[in-house]
Structures are given as structure tokens and as C-alpha cells.
Motif scaffolding. Structure first.
Motif, PDB file in Angstrom:
ATOM      1  N   PRO A   1      30.713  39.352  37.903  1.00  0.00           N
ATOM      2  CA  PRO A   1      29.952  39.289  39.161  1.00  0.00           C
ATOM      3  C   PRO A   1      29.587  37.856  39.508  1.00  0.00           C
ATOM      4  O   PRO A   1      29.388  37.015  38.625  1.00  0.00           O
TER       5      PRO A   1
ATOM      6  N   GLU B   1      27.006  39.252  53.930  1.00  0.00           N
ATOM      7  CA  GLU B   1      26.599  38.051  53.207  1.00  0.00           C
ATOM      8  C   GLU B   1      26.429  36.856  54.147  1.00  0.00           C
ATOM      9  O   GLU B   1      25.744  35.891  53.814  1.00  0.00           O
TER      10      GLU B   1
ATOM     11  N   SER C   1      27.553  43.848  35.836  1.00  0.00           N
ATOM     12  CA  SER C   1      28.106  44.680  36.899  1.00  0.00           C
ATOM     13  C   SER C   1      28.193  46.126  36.430  1.00  0.00           C
ATOM     14  O   SER C   1      28.066  46.424  35.236  1.00  0.00           O
TER      15      SER C   1
ATOM     16  N   TYR D   1      22.490  37.861  47.164  1.00  0.00           N
ATOM     17  CA  TYR D   1      23.596  38.754  47.544  1.00  0.00           C
ATOM     18  C   TYR D   1      24.776  38.484  46.603  1.00  0.00           C
ATOM     19  O   TYR D   1      25.331  37.391  46.592  1.00  0.00           O
TER      20      TYR D   1
ATOM     21  N   GLN E   1      23.929  45.458  45.137  1.00  0.00           N
ATOM     22  CA  GLN E   1      24.542  44.190  45.505  1.00  0.00           C
ATOM     23  C   GLN E   1      23.496  43.194  45.986  1.00  0.00           C
ATOM     24  O   GLN E   1      23.682  41.984  45.889  1.00  0.00           O
TER      25      GLN E   1
ATOM     26  N   ASN F   1      28.670  39.579  44.847  1.00  0.00           N
ATOM     27  CA  ASN F   1      29.957  40.093  45.331  1.00  0.00           C
ATOM     28  C   ASN F   1      30.212  41.537  44.914  1.00  0.00           C
ATOM     29  O   ASN F   1      31.153  42.172  45.395  1.00  0.00           O
ATOM     30  N   GLN F   2      29.376  42.073  44.036  1.00  0.00           N
ATOM     31  CA  GLN F   2      29.480  43.463  43.607  1.00  0.00           C
ATOM     32  C   GLN F   2      28.115  43.921  43.106  1.00  0.00           C
ATOM     33  O   GLN F   2      27.218  43.114  42.889  1.00  0.00           O
ATOM     34  N   ALA F   3      27.955  45.216  42.972  1.00  0.00           N
ATOM     35  CA  ALA F   3      26.679  45.759  42.512  1.00  0.00           C
ATOM     36  C   ALA F   3      26.413  45.346  41.065  1.00  0.00           C
ATOM     37  O   ALA F   3      27.310  45.405  40.219  1.00  0.00           O
TER      38      ALA F   3
END
Length: 530
Positions: free
Chosen positions: A70, A383, A186, A114, A153, A116-118
Motif C-alpha cells: 500500500p 484523491e 493492506s 488517502y 482507503q 491507493n488501497q484499503a
């Protein structure tokens, strides 16, 4: 297409997945994947109608472009920005292009991250905030997730600033760093392992009037004549920071490696050749995906070459060639359109308008991002939009507003004249604590006997939410039986203005229900509340 026929690519994708996860010797991506591309080309060019080859190629593409670890991709306040607390309107005369203003009667301001993935594990141990008026250990980080998950995210905390004398000006620097502790993980189990750090400055200047006194005092009108195109000059602040400032660079920046760029470029050439020979729907779809993947890689390396127009044309062709999947193509077209809008400062500012009623000081800078009449069926590029407080999404084709919860500063939102079919489709609004003005007029709320989004979104009936939904806490239980979805979405909001006209549900009984649920409401369908 022919019916699905088992192909050795299915076995290969499972086998290679396991080997790549274990990073077995001799099975590194940069060695294996280019060879596999050549292997699958033989199947695709021999029989383009064989689905199995396309599925395997899609898996190879995913393995090529995805970054396992992440990454933090943007924040608010942005890297290098100057934040002025509490938003005196007159500050614009001498502000720099990176100046933003924010006002809060609770003497706090948000810090938004923020990814790029949860991810989960964002806390005072994994994120260090060096700020004169706060200690990292005192900060409570909240995941912004509509299903109450601890994986998200977007993560938010609040920083305090002290009460000072009128017009007292104090500047201090805030430094945010993360990645030194591997606790951010992640959902797929990969650690945030690339330390990153960014800074912004905060100064405070109290406004002469209390903006909360004006909150809801004047109606917000979304008519075109109330907006004028935003023009920047050297003496006026930009509504958004430079898009370059939004990017957070880590100490070990993961820009696209040469083999990834070369592999994607090679695939683009192959599919251009294939499409010159046959008119292949899945070939067009794959080329569109390849072009967007290539642009993303080049952008991460500082090269802003883009193929937006070509990709939009490919999706437009696919909508005509394959009408049975038109909704999917339309959503992909919308996401690319959003990327085009946010691709440069110049492009973004073309959609920024000044709201001419300067009395609305509680919005901060009265700048509205107008994304109306763009035929959008899906929103994206959040974003790049963390700074937005006034947003116009009217006259589009939206069926949901998935992802909008990332825009934590949003105060005014226009969703009129879309295709929203229920209050469940508005679930992200629950997490927008700053929202005061909402227009959902002329949608399709109440027009459908079956809520088709209920199984796509969490609801009070779901395990994640229902256990926190206590009907006994309210005195309007009888109304909730008929309007439970609306109650669930609206009950936590502090709206001062709401427009419902043009929805099947918006009869007098429902309006009385809304007035009970929203005690702060001052304007309903353009009429001032007594």
C-alpha cells in the motif's frame, strides 16, 4: 463469443500466483511475465474468440501493473500547502497559489490520508504527526468506510488549534510521517514498508464575524446565473493546490520499473496490430485497459503522456458494438472522463466556478467544482478532490455515489437530475460530517418497488450496521417503519438546506418526516422553515 473452454492459462495463472507470492527462485515477475505474454499471444491471434486466452491475458496485465504494498497517494492539507484557519474571506487578496482556508467552530481541523488501497492499522504508532499543539499519541484515527470496517482507503484524524486573541497570527509547521512502523497493512496482507514524509504550514486568523451565525441564513442556489468562471491571477489564491502537491513521495518511491513499462508498451503494439486485422470487442477493451495502465505508469515516473481521448473513443465504440454490457462501458468511460478532468491544473480549473454569494463564509472559499452535464454514471479520481467543499454533479446519469465519502470537507452538494433510485444509493453521505446543503431533487427515489442497490451496499439490515441501529433511541418509530432507509441516511446529518422535489417519495407526509429527522433544517425545497 464461443462458450468457455478450459485452457492451460487457467492452471498457469493459479500456479504462477503461488510461485510469485512465495517469490520462488527463478519466478520473479520481470522474468516470467514477458515470456507468458508471448505464450498467450499465440492463442489470441490464432483464435480471438476463445475466452480463456483473454482471461489469462487479463490476469497477466493485473500482475504487471499492480503494486502489492500500500502507498499513500494524497492528503489534505496537501504537501507544501499553507493552511489559514478560520477562513477570513479577505485573505484572498494577498494569498499565494498554495493558500487554502478552513474554519471550524470546534477549533479543530481534519487531517486526511488517502491510500491507493484499503488498509488497516493507521494509528498514533504508525503515523507520526509533529505539531506544536498536538501529540501524536493523543490523535484518534478514524477509517472512512460505509460498512463500519476497520479497513479503509481514507483515514481521518482531527488536529486542535488553540483559542487566540482576535487577529492574532501564528504560524507553525506540521510534519506527517509514516511507514517507519510496519503496522499499516493492506487487506491482502502486504505491509506499508516505504517510509514517506510530508509537511504543511498552519497559521490562524480569526474572522470578524461568527460564520456559524450565517449558517443556513441564506439559501444556496444552483442556478447557472449564480456562478461565474473562476479566473486566477497572481494576486488571488487558487481553489485547489497544485496537483503536483497532492502526490506524496516516499523515501523509496515506487515509480514504474523499466520492465513494466516495456511490457505494457509491447502489448499496446500487439493489440493495435490485432485490431488493424479484425474488429474485436474484447481487443478494444484490452487496448483501453493497456493505454490507461501505461499512462498511470508514465505519470508515476514524471512523464504526463496521456491517451485519454483514444480510450474514451474506444469505450464509445464498445457501447455501440456491445449494447448488452453498455452499463459497464459507460462507467469505465466516466472514470476516464474524471481522470481527464483532474489530469492537469488547467483542466481542473476549467470546471471551477465562483459562487457569487460571498455571504456563504461557512463554505470557506466560495468556489464550486462543477461536473454537471458530463453524462457521468460513476465518479472517480477522489484523491485529486479532497479539497472540494462545494460540488455540482447535477444532470448526469449517476445511479450511486460510491467513493464520495472520501471528500470529507464537502459542505454543499448538488445531485439533482440524476438516476438515484433510493436512499440506500446515498449511503456515503452518512460519513460527510461537514455536509450542510444537499440537493437530490428530480431523481428516482421512491419510484422503484424493489431497491436493487440494497444488496450492493450495506444497510441497517446488514450485520455490520444493524447491530448499531437502535430504533428505541427515537420518538418517531412509526414513521421509521415506512422510511427506514431515509432515516438511516439522514439521521446523523446536520443539513440546513435540502431539496427533494421531483422524487416519487417527496409527498407532504415524507416532508414532515424529514423535518423531524433534521432539526437544524432551515430550507426545504426552496422554502424557509418557520
Amino acid at each position: 463469443m464461443k462458450p468457455y473452454v478450459p485452457y492451460c492459462g487457467d492452471f498457469c495463472s493459479v500456479l504462477l500466483s503461488n510461485l510469485l507470492k512465495k517469490k520462488s527462485e527463478g519466478f520473479q515477475k520481470e522474468k516470467v511475465l514477458p515470456e507468458e505474454y508471448e505464450f498467450v499471444h499465440q492463442a489470441l491471434f490464432t483464435d480471438p474468440d476463445d475466452q480463456s486466452g483473454w482471461f489469462y491475458h487479463l490476469w497477466l496485465l493485473d500482475q504487471t501493473v499492480k503494486v502489492d504494498s500500500p502507498l499513500l497517494v494524497s492528503s489534505w492539507p496537501a504537501n507544501g500547502s499553507d493552511l489559514v484557519l478560520s477562513g477570513d474571506r479577505r485573505l484572498g487578496d494577498s494569498a499565494s497559489s498554495l493558500l487554502t482556508s478552513f474554519h471550524s467552530d470546534s477549533r479543530t481541523f481534519p487531517l486526511i490520508l488517502y491510500f491507493n488501497q484499503a488498509v488497516h492499522g493507521v494509528n498514533s504508532s504508525t503515523v507520526t504527526v509533529d505539531y506544536e499543539f498536538n501529540s501524536s499519541k493523543d490523535l484518534i484515527w478514524e477509517p472512512i468506510s460505509i460498512n463500519n470496517s476497520q479497513t479503509a482507503q481514507v483515514w481521518v484524524t482531527k488536529l486542535n488549534y488553540p483559542n487566540v486573541e482576535l487577529h492574532a497570527l501564528k504560524e507553525c509547521q506540521v510534519e506527517v510521517s509514516l511507514g517507519h512502523d510496519w503496522g499499516i497493512i493492506s487487506s491482502s496482507g502486504f505491509h506499508y514498508s516505504h517510509p514517506s514524509c510530508y509537511t504543511f504550514k498552519v497559521c490562524q486568523k480569526l474572522a470578524e464575524t461568527d460564520p456559524t451565525e450565517e449558517l443556513g441564513g441564506e439559501i444556496i442556489s444552483w442556478r447557472d446565473e449564480n456562478f461565474c468562471i473562476y479566473k486566477t491571477d497572481s494576486q488571488e489564491s487558487s481553489p485547489a493546490v497544485s496537483l503536483d502537491q497532492l502526490s506524496i513521495k516516499s523515501d523509496n518511491d515506487l515509480s514504474a520499473s523499466e520492465w513494466r513499462v516495456a511490457a505494457i508498451a509491447n502489448e499496446i503494439d500487439h493489440f493495435r496490430e490485432l485490431l488493424s486485422l479484425i474488429n474485436c470487442k474484447i481487443g478494444k477493451l484490452t487496448l483501453a485497459r493497456l493505454l490507461m495502465a501505461h499512462d498511470a505508469m508514465m505519470h508515476s515516473s514524471g512523464n504526463k503522456v496521456a491517451h485519454f481521448e483514444e480510450v474514451l473513443e474506444l469505450y464509445s465504440d464498445l457501447m455501440k458494438l456491445d449494447p448488452s454490457h453498455v452499463r459497464y462501458y459507460k462507467e469505465e468511460h466516466s472514470l476516464v472522463s474524471m481522470q481527464l478532468v483532474t489530469s492537469s491544473q488547467e483542466s481542473l480549473l476549467r470546471h471551477c466556478f465562483r459562487y457569487e454569494d460571498l455571504n456563504c463564509s461557512y463554505i470557506g472559499n466560495p468556489i464550486c467544482l462543477r461536473l454537471n452535464n458530463l453524462s457521468l454514471s460513476r465518479i472517480g479520481s477522489f484523491e485529486k478532490l479532497l479539497w472540494v467543499r462545494m460540488l455540482d454533479l447535477s444532470h448526469n446519469d449517476l445511479l450511486s455515489i460510491e467513493g464520495l465519502e472520501a471528500m470529507q470537507l464537502l459542505s454543499c452538494l448538488n445531485l439533482s437530475s440524476n438516476k438515484l433510485g433510493s436512499f440506500t444509493a446515498l449511503e456515503p453521505l452518512r460519513l460527510l460530517k461537514s455536509l450542510r446543503v444537499l440537493n437530490i431533487s428530480y431523481n428516482e427515489i421512491g419510484a422503484h418497488s424493489i431497491d436493487t442497490t440494497r444488496y450492493l451496499c450495506s444497510s441497517p439490515l446488514s450485520h455490520s450496521v444493524g447491530n448499531k441501529w437502535n430504533l428505541g433511541e427515537t420518538a418517531i418509530d412509526d414513521d421509521i417503519k415506512n422510511y427506514w432507509e431515509a432515516y438511516f441516511i439522514l439521521k446523523g446529518l446536520k443539513l440546513t438546506q435540502l431539496d427533494l422535489l421531483g422524487n416519487a417519495i417527496a409527498d407532504e407526509t415524507f416532508k414532515l418526516f424529514v423535518i423531524k429527522v433534521l432539526p437544524a433544517l432551515k430550507w426545504l425545497d426552496g422554502e424557509k422553515m418557520c
